[in-house]
Design an enzyme around this catalytic site. Sequence first.
Site, PDB file in Angstrom:
ATOM      1  N   HIS A 181       0.803  -1.221   0.000  1.00  0.00           N
ATOM      2  CA  HIS A 181       0.000   0.000   0.000  1.00  0.00           C
ATOM      3  C   HIS A 181       0.833   1.267   0.000  1.00  0.00           C
ATOM      4  CE1 HIS A 181      -3.535  -2.597   1.554  1.00  0.00           C
ATOM      5  NE2 HIS A 181      -3.506  -2.553   0.242  1.00  0.00           N
ATOM      6  N   GLU A 228     -13.706  -8.860  -7.655  1.00  0.00           N
ATOM      7  CA  GLU A 228     -13.635  -9.760  -6.502  1.00  0.00           C
ATOM      8  C   GLU A 228     -14.572 -10.938  -6.737  1.00  0.00           C
ATOM      9  OE1 GLU A 228     -12.792 -11.931  -3.577  1.00  0.00           O
ATOM     10  OE2 GLU A 228     -11.632 -10.099  -3.896  1.00  0.00           O
ATOM     11  N   ASP A 256      -2.868  -8.511  -7.275  1.00  0.00           N
ATOM     12  CA  ASP A 256      -2.379  -9.152  -6.043  1.00  0.00           C
ATOM     13  C   ASP A 256      -3.260 -10.310  -5.607  1.00  0.00           C
ATOM     14  OD1 ASP A 256      -4.466  -7.464  -5.217  1.00  0.00           O
ATOM     15  OD2 ASP A 256      -3.611  -7.251  -3.215  1.00  0.00           O
TER      16      ASP A 256
END
Length: 278
Positions: free
Chosen positions: A19, A116, A162
């Site tokens: 991040h 997602e 990721d």
Amino acid sequence: MLSYRHSYHAGNFADVLKHIVLIELLQHMVKKEKAFSYIDTHSGAGLYHLRSDHAEKLQEYQKGIAKVFHLDWPELAAYQTAVNTVNDGNDLTFYPGSPLLAMQYLRAQDQAWCFELHSEDSVFLTNNLRQYKQARVRREDGLKGLLSLLPPESRRALVLIDPSYEIKSDYDEVFHTVEKAHKKFATGTYAIWYPVVDRSRINRLDKQLINSGITHIQRYELGLDADASTRGMTSSGMYVINPSWQLMETMTALLPKLVKVLGENAGAFYRADTLVAQ
């Protein structure tokens, strides 16, 4: 494939590295008025409660964000501000995932595409991003979704990749997706996170990227301990294709300091190098 829940790991040392890099890249993207697209291939729930049963079970955030949240380091200021935005005062109760971090930077002219697959987390993600008109949530395979969006209309994009890498084939799938994405849109910025559980897999990924013909690739890695095949993830890293010009300078200054705070013993280490030159 759909068993991984980032809520068990939110705010860990890998998130800290990932991040910080993401925010540095976002800050660079918004320096130009022209719109850009943010594409997040594995978005998770978007926001995590650090006092939840999931987070408290492993308490990985205690070895990550909890150690750096109050440090008075200029290099951490933007990251700390972004985390603080979802908390009340100086209390560390919530941790923002990459979609919510990105939304703190996106402007009216920008767009976000957040993928997602997990059924429950995709609902949480939709709710957590509901207030942001720029954000679109898709319950789809993010790697396939990425390829469908390139090249973006704006001709500017920041892509975060990721996955959990729980499936061994994920390493090759990530590489082949990046290779295809770069052929479709060579000027985009691609940030690719990876865990170091088995160093041989990362060595293979290094070689694949080096031999791909893709140029301007930097690598940043943070290890809490020396590589060990029996300890799970001991380090993690980021490949960045087409990084911002100041990223290497920032991370070269910051990573040695992070190792001293987050490292668990003398085996702790960092990397900040150029995998493939521009």
